[in-house]
Design a protein around this motif. Structure first.
Motif, short mmCIF file in Angstrom:
data_model
loop_
_atom_site.label_atom_id
_atom_site.label_comp_id
_atom_site.label_asym_id
_atom_site.label_seq_id
_atom_site.Cartn_x
_atom_site.Cartn_y
_atom_site.Cartn_z
N ARG A 125 79.02 53.75 67.25
CA ARG A 125 80.00 54.60 66.58
C ARG A 125 79.97 54.34 65.07
NH1 ARG A 125 84.47 53.68 69.96
NH2 ARG A 125 85.52 52.51 68.32
N HIS A 126 79.88 53.06 64.72
CA HIS A 126 79.78 52.75 63.29
C HIS A 126 78.47 53.25 62.72
CE1 HIS A 126 83.31 50.20 62.51
NE2 HIS A 126 83.29 50.06 63.81
N PHE A 127 77.40 53.12 63.51
CA PHE A 127 76.08 53.59 63.06
C PHE A 127 76.14 55.06 62.71
CE2 PHE A 127 72.07 55.67 64.02
CZ PHE A 127 71.19 54.94 63.24
N TRP A 166 62.09 47.91 58.00
CA TRP A 166 62.98 48.81 57.27
C TRP A 166 64.10 49.31 58.18
CZ3 TRP A 166 63.55 54.05 58.53
CH2 TRP A 166 64.33 54.78 57.65
N ALA A 167 63.72 49.72 59.41
CA ALA A 167 64.71 50.26 60.35
C ALA A 167 65.74 49.20 60.69
CB ALA A 167 64.02 50.77 61.61
N GLU A 168 65.26 47.98 60.89
CA GLU A 168 66.17 46.88 61.22
C GLU A 168 67.22 46.73 60.13
OE1 GLU A 168 65.03 43.64 63.42
OE2 GLU A 168 67.20 43.63 63.56
N ALA A 194 72.64 47.69 58.59
CA ALA A 194 73.59 48.06 57.55
C ALA A 194 74.55 49.13 58.06
CB ALA A 194 72.84 48.56 56.32
N PHE A 195 74.00 50.14 58.72
CA PHE A 195 74.84 51.23 59.22
C PHE A 195 75.87 50.71 60.20
CE2 PHE A 195 72.10 55.25 58.48
CZ PHE A 195 71.95 54.88 57.16
N GLY A 227 72.57 49.69 53.22
CA GLY A 227 71.27 49.06 53.36
C GLY A 227 70.32 49.45 52.25
N PRO A 228 69.06 48.99 52.31
CA PRO A 228 68.13 49.28 51.22
C PRO A 228 67.80 50.77 51.15
CG PRO A 228 67.00 48.21 53.04
CD PRO A 228 68.45 48.17 53.36
N ASN A 229 68.21 51.43 50.08
CA ASN A 229 67.96 52.87 49.97
C ASN A 229 67.40 53.24 48.60
OD1 ASN A 229 70.17 52.38 48.46
ND2 ASN A 229 71.44 53.99 49.30
N ARG A 230 66.86 52.28 47.89
CA ARG A 230 66.43 52.55 46.52
C ARG A 230 64.92 52.72 46.40
NH1 ARG A 230 70.72 53.08 42.65
NH2 ARG A 230 72.41 53.03 44.12
#
Lengths: 186, 330
Positions: free
Chosen positions: A38-40, B28-30, B35-36, B42-45
Protein backbone atom coordinates in the motif's frame (compact mmCIF):
# COMPACT_ATOMS: atom_id res chain seq x y z
CA UNK A 1 7.42 -18.95 50.98
CA UNK A 2 9.24 -15.80 52.03
CA UNK A 3 12.28 -15.57 54.38
CA UNK A 4 10.24 -16.07 57.56
CA UNK A 5 8.54 -19.16 56.23
CA UNK A 6 5.14 -17.54 55.68
CA UNK A 7 3.16 -18.45 52.67
CA UNK A 8 3.47 -15.82 49.96
CA UNK A 9 0.40 -14.95 48.04
CA UNK A 10 1.05 -15.24 44.36
CA UNK A 11 -1.05 -14.38 41.40
CA UNK A 12 -0.55 -16.38 38.25
CA UNK A 13 -0.49 -14.10 35.26
CA UNK A 14 -1.90 -15.73 32.17
CA UNK A 15 0.47 -15.25 29.26
CA UNK A 16 -1.32 -14.91 25.96
CA UNK A 17 -0.66 -17.96 23.84
CA UNK A 18 -0.24 -17.57 20.10
CA UNK A 19 -3.04 -19.21 18.23
CA UNK A 20 -2.36 -21.74 15.51
CA UNK A 21 -2.99 -19.13 12.85
CA UNK A 22 -0.45 -16.82 14.41
CA UNK A 23 2.10 -19.61 14.76
CA UNK A 24 1.83 -20.52 11.09
CA UNK A 25 2.79 -16.90 10.32
CA UNK A 26 1.49 -16.86 6.78
CA UNK A 27 -1.64 -14.84 7.49
CA UNK A 28 0.39 -12.21 9.33
CA UNK A 29 3.07 -12.22 6.65
CA UNK A 30 0.42 -11.56 4.01
CA UNK A 31 -0.99 -8.79 6.18
CA UNK A 32 2.45 -7.23 6.39
CA UNK A 33 2.99 -7.56 2.65
CA UNK A 34 -0.32 -5.84 1.99
CA UNK A 35 0.69 -2.98 4.27
CA UNK A 36 4.01 -2.41 2.52
CA UNK A 37 2.53 -2.68 -0.96
CA UNK A 38 0.00 0.00 0.00
CA UNK A 39 2.86 2.34 0.82
CA UNK A 40 4.64 1.28 -2.38
CA UNK A 41 1.68 2.22 -4.55
CA UNK A 42 1.17 5.35 -2.49
CA UNK A 43 4.56 6.70 -3.53
CA UNK A 44 4.18 5.14 -6.99
CA UNK A 45 1.03 7.23 -7.37
CA UNK A 46 2.95 10.35 -6.39
CA UNK A 47 5.12 9.96 -9.48
CA UNK A 48 2.07 10.14 -11.74
CA UNK A 49 0.13 12.63 -9.61
CA UNK A 50 -2.78 10.28 -8.98
CA UNK A 51 -3.62 11.88 -5.67
CA UNK A 52 -3.85 15.40 -4.36
CA UNK A 53 -1.81 14.62 -1.25
CA UNK A 54 1.60 13.06 -1.66
CA UNK A 55 2.61 9.96 0.29
CA UNK A 56 6.35 10.45 -0.11
CA UNK A 57 7.81 12.73 2.52
CA UNK A 58 11.03 13.37 0.61
CA UNK A 59 11.77 17.01 -0.20
CA UNK A 60 13.50 17.33 -3.58
CA UNK A 61 16.06 19.69 -2.12
CA UNK A 62 17.59 21.96 -4.71
CA UNK A 63 14.21 22.46 -6.41
CA UNK A 64 12.13 22.52 -3.25
CA UNK A 65 13.23 24.68 -0.31
CA UNK A 66 12.11 25.08 3.24
CA UNK A 67 9.43 27.66 3.87
CA UNK A 68 11.05 29.61 6.70
CA UNK A 69 9.00 31.62 9.15
CA UNK A 70 9.25 35.42 9.06
CA UNK A 71 11.25 35.55 12.27
CA UNK A 72 13.82 33.13 10.90
CA UNK A 73 17.37 34.23 11.64
CA UNK A 74 19.35 33.78 8.46
CA UNK A 75 22.13 35.92 7.07
CA UNK A 76 22.08 39.64 8.03
CA UNK A 77 21.38 42.02 5.17
CA UNK A 78 20.93 45.77 4.62
CA UNK A 79 17.63 47.17 3.34
CA UNK A 80 16.62 50.28 1.41
CA UNK A 81 13.43 52.27 1.86
CA UNK A 82 10.71 52.45 -0.75
CA UNK A 83 12.49 55.31 -2.52
CA UNK A 84 15.62 53.26 -2.98
CA UNK A 85 17.67 55.20 -0.45
CA UNK A 86 19.96 53.40 1.92
CA UNK A 87 18.69 53.53 5.45
CA UNK A 88 21.97 52.84 7.22
CA UNK A 89 23.42 56.01 8.71
CA UNK A 90 26.72 54.40 9.72
CA UNK A 91 26.13 54.83 13.45
CA UNK A 92 28.13 51.64 14.00
CA UNK A 93 25.77 50.35 16.74
CA UNK A 94 25.63 46.95 15.08
CA UNK A 95 29.38 46.88 14.74
CA UNK A 96 29.76 47.50 18.48
CA UNK A 97 27.08 45.05 19.58
CA UNK A 98 28.18 42.23 17.27
CA UNK A 99 29.50 39.50 19.64
CA UNK A 100 31.91 37.82 17.21
CA UNK A 101 32.92 41.15 15.64
CA UNK A 102 31.76 40.09 12.21
CA UNK A 103 30.61 43.55 11.11
CA UNK A 104 33.03 46.24 9.95
CA UNK A 105 31.82 49.69 8.84
CA UNK A 106 33.79 52.50 7.23
CA UNK A 107 31.57 55.56 7.72
CA UNK A 108 31.65 58.55 5.44
CA UNK A 109 30.07 62.00 5.72
CA UNK A 110 27.70 63.63 3.24
CA UNK A 111 28.98 66.93 1.82
CA UNK A 112 25.60 68.56 2.51
CA UNK A 113 23.33 67.91 5.47
CA UNK A 114 20.12 69.21 3.88
CA UNK A 115 18.36 65.92 4.04
CA UNK A 116 18.66 65.26 7.78
CA UNK A 117 21.20 62.51 7.30
CA UNK A 118 24.85 63.19 8.04
CA UNK A 119 26.61 59.92 7.49
CA UNK A 120 26.51 56.86 5.29
CA UNK A 121 28.58 53.69 5.24
CA UNK A 122 31.32 53.98 2.68
CA UNK A 123 32.03 50.29 3.04
CA UNK A 124 29.96 47.82 5.02
CA UNK A 125 31.29 44.30 5.42
CA UNK A 126 29.95 41.29 7.28
CA UNK A 127 32.26 38.32 7.62
CA UNK A 128 29.85 35.37 7.34
CA UNK A 129 32.50 32.99 8.63
CA UNK A 130 32.34 34.88 11.93
CA UNK A 131 28.61 35.65 12.04
CA UNK A 132 26.72 33.60 14.60
CA UNK A 133 23.23 34.64 13.39
CA UNK A 134 22.33 36.05 16.82
CA UNK A 135 20.32 38.96 15.43
CA UNK A 136 21.80 41.51 17.85
CA UNK A 137 22.57 43.82 14.90
CA UNK A 138 18.91 43.83 13.92
CA UNK A 139 17.95 44.59 17.53
CA UNK A 140 20.53 47.31 17.98
CA UNK A 141 19.86 49.18 14.73
CA UNK A 142 18.06 52.48 15.45
CA UNK A 143 17.21 53.02 11.80
CA UNK A 144 15.73 49.61 10.99
CA UNK A 145 18.37 49.23 8.32
CA UNK A 146 19.72 45.76 9.00
CA UNK A 147 17.65 42.58 9.12
CA UNK A 148 18.25 38.88 9.27
CA UNK A 149 16.76 37.55 6.04
CA UNK A 150 15.73 33.99 5.18
CA UNK A 151 18.92 33.24 3.31
CA UNK A 152 20.42 30.24 5.10
CA UNK A 153 22.53 28.39 2.55
CA UNK A 154 25.83 30.17 2.05
CA UNK A 155 28.02 28.13 -0.25
CA UNK A 156 31.20 29.50 -1.75
CA UNK A 157 34.39 27.95 -3.00
CA UNK A 158 36.62 30.86 -1.92
CA UNK A 159 37.06 32.13 1.60
CA UNK A 160 36.93 35.78 0.53
CA UNK A 161 33.45 35.28 -0.93
CA UNK A 162 32.12 34.80 2.59
CA UNK A 163 32.81 38.44 3.37
CA UNK A 164 29.60 40.11 2.24
CA UNK A 165 30.20 43.64 1.00
CA UNK A 166 27.69 46.47 0.77
CA UNK A 167 26.50 45.53 -2.71
CA UNK A 168 25.83 41.95 -1.72
CA UNK A 169 24.11 43.01 1.51
CA UNK A 170 21.73 45.36 -0.29
CA UNK A 171 21.05 42.74 -2.92
CA UNK A 172 20.07 40.25 -0.23
CA UNK A 173 18.05 42.76 1.81
CA UNK A 174 16.15 44.46 -1.01
CA UNK A 175 13.54 47.12 -0.36
CA UNK A 176 11.51 47.39 2.81
CA UNK A 177 8.52 49.70 3.26
CA UNK A 178 9.49 52.34 5.79
CA UNK A 179 7.39 54.34 8.25
CA UNK A 180 10.08 56.76 9.41
CA UNK A 181 11.41 58.38 6.20
CA UNK A 182 14.08 60.41 7.91
CA UNK A 183 15.25 61.85 4.62
CA UNK A 184 12.06 63.84 4.14
CA UNK A 185 11.26 65.04 7.65
CA UNK A 186 12.66 64.68 11.13
CA UNK B 1 33.61 -25.88 -33.93
CA UNK B 2 30.70 -23.61 -34.74
CA UNK B 3 28.79 -25.36 -31.98
CA UNK B 4 31.53 -24.59 -29.45
CA UNK B 5 31.86 -20.99 -30.63
CA UNK B 6 28.11 -20.52 -30.57
CA UNK B 7 27.92 -21.87 -27.01
CA UNK B 8 30.83 -19.68 -25.95
CA UNK B 9 29.08 -16.63 -27.39
CA UNK B 10 25.89 -17.66 -25.64
CA UNK B 11 27.74 -18.03 -22.34
CA UNK B 12 29.46 -14.66 -22.75
CA UNK B 13 26.15 -12.94 -23.52
CA UNK B 14 24.28 -14.53 -20.63
CA UNK B 15 26.98 -14.62 -17.95
CA UNK B 16 28.89 -11.56 -19.07
CA UNK B 17 26.10 -9.18 -19.98
CA UNK B 18 22.54 -10.33 -19.32
CA UNK B 19 22.87 -11.57 -15.74
CA UNK B 20 25.11 -8.76 -14.43
CA UNK B 21 22.94 -6.27 -16.30
CA UNK B 22 19.79 -7.65 -14.77
CA UNK B 23 21.51 -7.69 -11.38
CA UNK B 24 22.37 -4.02 -11.85
CA UNK B 25 18.75 -3.17 -12.65
CA UNK B 26 17.80 -5.22 -9.63
CA UNK B 27 20.05 -3.15 -7.39
CA UNK B 28 18.29 -0.06 -8.68
CA UNK B 29 14.88 -1.71 -8.19
CA UNK B 30 15.82 -2.76 -4.67
CA UNK B 31 16.72 0.78 -3.73
CA UNK B 32 13.67 2.36 -5.32
CA UNK B 33 11.17 -0.21 -4.09
CA UNK B 34 12.57 -0.04 -0.58
CA UNK B 35 12.29 3.74 -0.76
CA UNK B 36 8.69 3.57 -1.98
CA UNK B 37 7.77 1.15 0.77
CA UNK B 38 9.29 3.51 3.33
CA UNK B 39 7.49 6.57 1.87
CA UNK B 40 10.67 7.93 0.31
CA UNK B 41 11.59 8.49 -3.33
CA UNK B 42 14.95 6.75 -3.54
CA UNK B 43 17.68 7.44 -6.11
CA UNK B 44 16.01 9.39 -8.91
CA UNK B 45 18.73 11.73 -10.12
CA UNK B 46 21.19 9.71 -12.18
CA UNK B 47 19.60 9.10 -15.55
CA UNK B 48 15.85 8.71 -16.19
CA UNK B 49 14.16 7.67 -12.93
CA UNK B 50 17.61 7.02 -11.50
CA UNK B 51 18.17 4.05 -13.81
CA UNK B 52 21.84 4.86 -14.27
CA UNK B 53 22.41 4.74 -10.51
CA UNK B 54 23.87 1.18 -10.62
CA UNK B 55 26.43 2.39 -13.16
CA UNK B 56 27.39 5.22 -10.84
CA UNK B 57 27.63 2.69 -8.01
CA UNK B 58 29.79 0.44 -10.14
CA UNK B 59 32.12 3.31 -11.03
CA UNK B 60 32.42 4.08 -7.35
CA UNK B 61 33.30 0.48 -6.60
CA UNK B 62 35.91 0.42 -9.36
CA UNK B 63 37.59 3.65 -8.28
CA UNK B 64 37.65 2.75 -4.61
CA UNK B 65 40.91 1.58 -3.14
CA UNK B 66 41.09 -2.21 -3.19
CA UNK B 67 42.19 -2.74 0.39
CA UNK B 68 43.65 -6.11 1.36
CA UNK B 69 43.96 -5.87 5.14
CA UNK B 70 47.22 -7.08 6.67
CA UNK B 71 45.60 -9.68 8.88
CA UNK B 72 43.83 -11.71 6.20
CA UNK B 73 44.72 -14.98 4.57
CA UNK B 74 45.60 -13.45 1.23
CA UNK B 75 45.08 -16.41 -1.11
CA UNK B 76 41.68 -17.31 0.24
CA UNK B 77 40.76 -13.65 0.59
CA UNK B 78 41.29 -13.04 -3.11
CA UNK B 79 39.75 -16.34 -4.10
CA UNK B 80 36.50 -16.10 -2.11
CA UNK B 81 34.62 -13.43 -4.13
CA UNK B 82 35.25 -15.37 -7.32
CA UNK B 83 34.19 -18.60 -5.64
CA UNK B 84 31.00 -16.86 -4.65
CA UNK B 85 30.23 -15.35 -8.05
CA UNK B 86 31.15 -18.21 -10.39
CA UNK B 87 28.72 -20.81 -8.99
CA UNK B 88 25.99 -18.17 -9.08
CA UNK B 89 26.63 -17.66 -12.79
CA UNK B 90 27.07 -21.35 -13.56
CA UNK B 91 23.86 -22.38 -11.81
CA UNK B 92 21.86 -20.35 -14.30
CA UNK B 93 23.15 -22.37 -17.27
CA UNK B 94 20.44 -25.05 -17.20
CA UNK B 95 17.55 -22.61 -16.90
CA UNK B 96 15.58 -22.39 -20.14
CA UNK B 97 15.00 -18.64 -20.21
CA UNK B 98 13.33 -18.78 -23.60
CA UNK B 99 12.11 -21.52 -25.90
CA UNK B 100 15.10 -23.81 -26.52
CA UNK B 101 17.49 -21.24 -25.08
CA UNK B 102 19.07 -22.97 -22.09
CA UNK B 103 22.86 -22.83 -22.27
CA UNK B 104 23.04 -26.46 -21.20
CA UNK B 105 19.91 -28.44 -22.00
CA UNK B 106 20.95 -31.41 -19.92
CA UNK B 107 18.76 -34.21 -18.67
CA UNK B 108 19.88 -33.92 -15.06
CA UNK B 109 18.71 -30.29 -15.20
CA UNK B 110 17.78 -29.17 -11.75
CA UNK B 111 20.20 -31.55 -10.04
CA UNK B 112 23.01 -29.56 -11.63
CA UNK B 113 21.58 -26.38 -10.13
CA UNK B 114 21.57 -27.93 -6.68
CA UNK B 115 25.08 -29.31 -7.12
CA UNK B 116 26.46 -25.96 -8.25
CA UNK B 117 24.59 -23.84 -5.74
CA UNK B 118 25.98 -26.07 -2.98
CA UNK B 119 29.43 -24.94 -4.08
CA UNK B 120 28.36 -21.33 -3.55
CA UNK B 121 28.50 -21.95 0.18
CA UNK B 122 32.28 -22.31 -0.12
CA UNK B 123 32.63 -18.78 -1.45
CA UNK B 124 30.71 -17.38 1.48
CA UNK B 125 32.30 -19.46 4.21
CA UNK B 126 35.82 -19.11 2.80
CA UNK B 127 35.23 -15.37 2.53
CA UNK B 128 34.23 -15.39 6.19
CA UNK B 129 37.27 -17.46 7.14
CA UNK B 130 39.77 -15.47 5.09
CA UNK B 131 38.64 -12.19 6.60
CA UNK B 132 40.21 -13.36 9.86
CA UNK B 133 37.86 -11.34 12.02
CA UNK B 134 35.19 -12.51 14.42
CA UNK B 135 32.35 -10.90 12.51
CA UNK B 136 33.17 -12.36 9.14
CA UNK B 137 33.94 -15.76 10.66
CA UNK B 138 30.59 -15.86 12.45
CA UNK B 139 28.89 -14.78 9.24
CA UNK B 140 30.64 -17.48 7.27
CA UNK B 141 29.80 -20.17 9.82
CA UNK B 142 26.19 -19.08 9.90
CA UNK B 143 26.04 -19.01 6.12
CA UNK B 144 27.35 -22.54 5.75
CA UNK B 145 25.03 -23.94 8.44
CA UNK B 146 22.05 -22.12 7.01
CA UNK B 147 22.64 -23.02 3.39
CA UNK B 148 23.28 -26.69 4.19
CA UNK B 149 20.14 -26.85 6.34
CA UNK B 150 17.86 -25.29 3.80
CA UNK B 151 19.31 -27.13 0.84
CA UNK B 152 17.59 -30.28 2.13
CA UNK B 153 14.18 -28.66 2.23
CA UNK B 154 14.83 -26.97 -1.11
CA UNK B 155 15.81 -30.21 -2.78
CA UNK B 156 13.01 -32.19 -1.19
CA UNK B 157 10.44 -29.59 -2.21
CA UNK B 158 11.42 -30.08 -5.85
CA UNK B 159 11.04 -33.85 -5.72
CA UNK B 160 7.25 -33.70 -6.10
CA UNK B 161 7.76 -31.83 -9.36
CA UNK B 162 9.90 -34.63 -10.71
CA UNK B 163 7.47 -37.23 -9.44
CA UNK B 164 4.60 -35.58 -11.27
CA UNK B 165 6.46 -34.76 -14.47
CA UNK B 166 8.64 -37.85 -14.47
CA UNK B 167 11.65 -35.97 -15.85
CA UNK B 168 14.50 -33.83 -14.53
CA UNK B 169 14.98 -31.93 -17.78
CA UNK B 170 13.78 -28.33 -17.40
CA UNK B 171 12.37 -28.09 -20.92
CA UNK B 172 10.36 -31.23 -20.26
CA UNK B 173 9.00 -29.74 -17.06
CA UNK B 174 7.92 -26.62 -18.97
CA UNK B 175 6.35 -28.75 -21.71
CA UNK B 176 4.42 -30.76 -19.13
CA UNK B 177 3.07 -27.56 -17.58
CA UNK B 178 2.08 -26.27 -21.01
CA UNK B 179 0.03 -29.42 -21.50
CA UNK B 180 -1.40 -29.83 -17.99
CA UNK B 181 -1.37 -26.41 -16.33
CA UNK B 182 1.02 -24.81 -13.87
CA UNK B 183 2.44 -27.13 -11.27
CA UNK B 184 1.83 -24.62 -8.49
CA UNK B 185 -1.86 -25.53 -8.65
CA UNK B 186 -1.00 -29.19 -8.10
CA UNK B 187 1.82 -28.70 -5.61
CA UNK B 188 1.09 -25.49 -3.73
CA UNK B 189 2.60 -26.66 -0.39
CA UNK B 190 5.76 -27.75 -2.21
CA UNK B 191 6.01 -24.31 -3.80
CA UNK B 192 5.67 -22.57 -0.45
CA UNK B 193 8.48 -24.71 0.96
CA UNK B 194 10.53 -24.04 -2.16
CA UNK B 195 9.97 -20.30 -1.87
CA UNK B 196 10.89 -20.08 1.80
CA UNK B 197 13.95 -22.28 1.33
CA UNK B 198 15.09 -20.31 -1.68
CA UNK B 199 14.98 -17.13 0.41
CA UNK B 200 17.20 -18.85 2.96
CA UNK B 201 19.50 -20.19 0.24
CA UNK B 202 20.01 -16.77 -1.30
CA UNK B 203 20.67 -15.23 2.14
CA UNK B 204 17.87 -12.76 1.68
CA UNK B 205 15.73 -11.33 4.41
CA UNK B 206 14.05 -12.63 6.53
CA UNK B 207 16.96 -15.11 6.51
CA UNK B 208 19.96 -12.84 5.97
CA UNK B 209 21.69 -14.10 9.09
CA UNK B 210 25.08 -14.44 7.33
CA UNK B 211 25.30 -10.69 6.97
CA UNK B 212 23.01 -9.60 9.81
CA UNK B 213 24.26 -6.04 9.97
CA UNK B 214 22.82 -5.31 13.40
CA UNK B 215 25.01 -7.96 15.04
CA UNK B 216 27.78 -8.88 12.59
CA UNK B 217 28.69 -5.52 10.98
CA UNK B 218 28.34 -7.00 7.48
CA UNK B 219 28.87 -10.71 8.10
CA UNK B 220 31.09 -12.66 5.76
CA UNK B 221 32.10 -9.66 3.65
CA UNK B 222 32.96 -7.35 6.55
CA UNK B 223 36.63 -7.19 5.54
CA UNK B 224 35.98 -6.70 1.85
CA UNK B 225 35.99 -3.45 -0.08
CA UNK B 226 35.88 -2.15 -3.62
CA UNK B 227 35.18 -4.62 -6.46
CA UNK B 228 35.69 -7.67 -4.24
CA UNK B 229 32.73 -6.57 -2.17
CA UNK B 230 30.84 -5.82 -5.38
CA UNK B 231 31.39 -9.40 -6.54
CA UNK B 232 29.76 -10.77 -3.38
CA UNK B 233 26.96 -8.31 -3.90
CA UNK B 234 26.56 -9.34 -7.53
CA UNK B 235 26.57 -13.02 -6.55
CA UNK B 236 23.69 -12.43 -4.14
CA UNK B 237 21.61 -10.78 -6.82
CA UNK B 238 22.40 -13.43 -9.42
CA UNK B 239 21.39 -16.08 -6.89
CA UNK B 240 18.10 -14.22 -6.59
CA UNK B 241 17.66 -14.30 -10.35
CA UNK B 242 18.41 -18.02 -10.47
CA UNK B 243 16.04 -18.76 -7.60
CA UNK B 244 13.27 -16.76 -9.31
CA UNK B 245 13.98 -18.50 -12.60
CA UNK B 246 13.73 -21.89 -10.92
CA UNK B 247 10.49 -20.94 -9.21
CA UNK B 248 9.05 -19.86 -12.56
CA UNK B 249 10.31 -22.89 -14.45
CA UNK B 250 9.33 -25.51 -11.90
CA UNK B 251 6.03 -24.14 -10.69
CA UNK B 252 4.79 -21.35 -12.96
CA UNK B 253 5.03 -22.75 -16.45
CA UNK B 254 8.46 -21.39 -17.40
CA UNK B 255 8.55 -19.42 -20.64
CA UNK B 256 5.13 -20.57 -21.85
CA UNK B 257 1.80 -18.86 -21.27
CA UNK B 258 -1.36 -20.72 -20.28
CA UNK B 259 -4.12 -20.87 -22.95
CA UNK B 260 -2.18 -18.69 -25.40
CA UNK B 261 0.21 -20.60 -27.63
CA UNK B 262 3.22 -18.53 -28.65
CA UNK B 263 4.17 -18.63 -32.35
CA UNK B 264 7.07 -20.80 -33.44
CA UNK B 265 10.37 -19.67 -34.91
CA UNK B 266 12.49 -16.70 -33.93
CA UNK B 267 9.52 -14.57 -32.85
CA UNK B 268 8.34 -17.34 -30.57
CA UNK B 269 11.76 -17.45 -28.94
CA UNK B 270 11.77 -13.70 -28.35
CA UNK B 271 8.20 -13.68 -27.05
CA UNK B 272 8.81 -16.64 -24.78
CA UNK B 273 11.89 -14.86 -23.45
CA UNK B 274 9.75 -11.82 -22.68
CA UNK B 275 7.14 -13.99 -20.97
CA UNK B 276 9.89 -15.55 -18.87
CA UNK B 277 11.29 -12.13 -18.04
CA UNK B 278 7.87 -10.90 -16.98
CA UNK B 279 7.37 -13.90 -14.73
CA UNK B 280 10.75 -13.68 -13.03
CA UNK B 281 10.25 -9.93 -12.61
CA UNK B 282 7.33 -10.68 -10.35
CA UNK B 283 9.39 -13.07 -8.27
CA UNK B 284 12.29 -10.64 -8.09
CA UNK B 285 9.86 -7.97 -6.94
CA UNK B 286 8.57 -10.43 -4.35
CA UNK B 287 12.13 -10.92 -3.08
CA UNK B 288 12.47 -7.17 -2.56
CA UNK B 289 8.94 -6.77 -1.27
CA UNK B 290 9.43 -9.46 1.37
CA UNK B 291 12.81 -8.04 2.33
CA UNK B 292 11.33 -4.67 3.21
CA UNK B 293 8.36 -6.17 5.01
CA UNK B 294 9.68 -8.83 7.36
CA UNK B 295 12.18 -8.53 10.18
CA UNK B 296 15.14 -10.88 10.45
CA UNK B 297 14.75 -14.28 12.11
CA UNK B 298 16.73 -15.15 15.20
CA UNK B 299 19.29 -17.85 14.51
CA UNK B 300 17.62 -20.58 16.57
CA UNK B 301 14.27 -19.73 14.99
CA UNK B 302 15.91 -20.12 11.60
CA UNK B 303 17.24 -23.56 12.47
CA UNK B 304 13.92 -24.59 14.02
CA UNK B 305 12.05 -23.52 10.93
CA UNK B 306 14.45 -25.32 8.64
CA UNK B 307 14.85 -28.61 10.47
CA UNK B 308 11.65 -28.99 12.45
CA UNK B 309 9.10 -27.55 10.05
CA UNK B 310 10.24 -27.18 6.47
CA UNK B 311 12.27 -30.37 6.13
CA UNK B 312 9.62 -32.70 7.62
CA UNK B 313 6.93 -30.83 5.73
CA UNK B 314 8.75 -31.30 2.45
CA UNK B 315 9.12 -35.03 3.17
CA UNK B 316 5.40 -35.23 3.89
CA UNK B 317 4.69 -33.47 0.61
CA UNK B 318 6.95 -35.90 -1.24
CA UNK B 319 5.20 -38.89 0.31
CA UNK B 320 1.76 -37.43 -0.28
CA UNK B 321 2.57 -36.72 -3.91
CA UNK B 322 3.96 -40.20 -4.37
CA UNK B 323 0.84 -41.70 -2.78
CA UNK B 324 -1.40 -39.52 -4.93
CA UNK B 325 0.40 -40.60 -8.09
CA UNK B 326 0.22 -44.25 -7.01
CA UNK B 327 -3.55 -43.85 -6.51
CA UNK B 328 -4.35 -42.20 -9.82
CA UNK B 329 -1.97 -44.26 -11.91
CA UNK B 330 -3.67 -47.47 -12.96
Amino acid sequence: MDRDGDAVKTRVVKRPQMSLGERIYFATIVKGLLLTIRHFFGVFGDLFHWKTKTTAITMQYPEERWDFKDNFRGAPALVMDQFGREKCVACQMCEFVCPPKAITIWPAEFATTDNNVEKYPDRFEIDMLRCIYCGFCEEACPEEAIFLVKEAELVHTEKKDFIHDKKKLYQMGGIREDRILKWQHK
Amino acid sequence: MTYVLGKLLHIVIVAGAALPGLAAVLVWAERRVSAFIQDRLGPNRVGPAGLLQPIADLLKFIFKEDVIPGHVNKTLYVLAPAMSLVPALVAFCVVPYARGMAIADVNVGILLVFAISSIAVYGVSIGGWAGNSKYSLLGGVRASAQMISYELALGASCVPVFLVVGELNMEAIVAWQKANGWLVFYLFPAWIIFLVSSYAETNRLPFDLPEAETELVAGYHTEYSSMKFALFFLAEYIHMITASALSVTLFFGGYELPWVTLPGGAWGTVLSGLVFFGKISFFLFLFIWVRWTLPRFRYDQLMNLGWKILFPASLVVVLATAGWIAMVTP
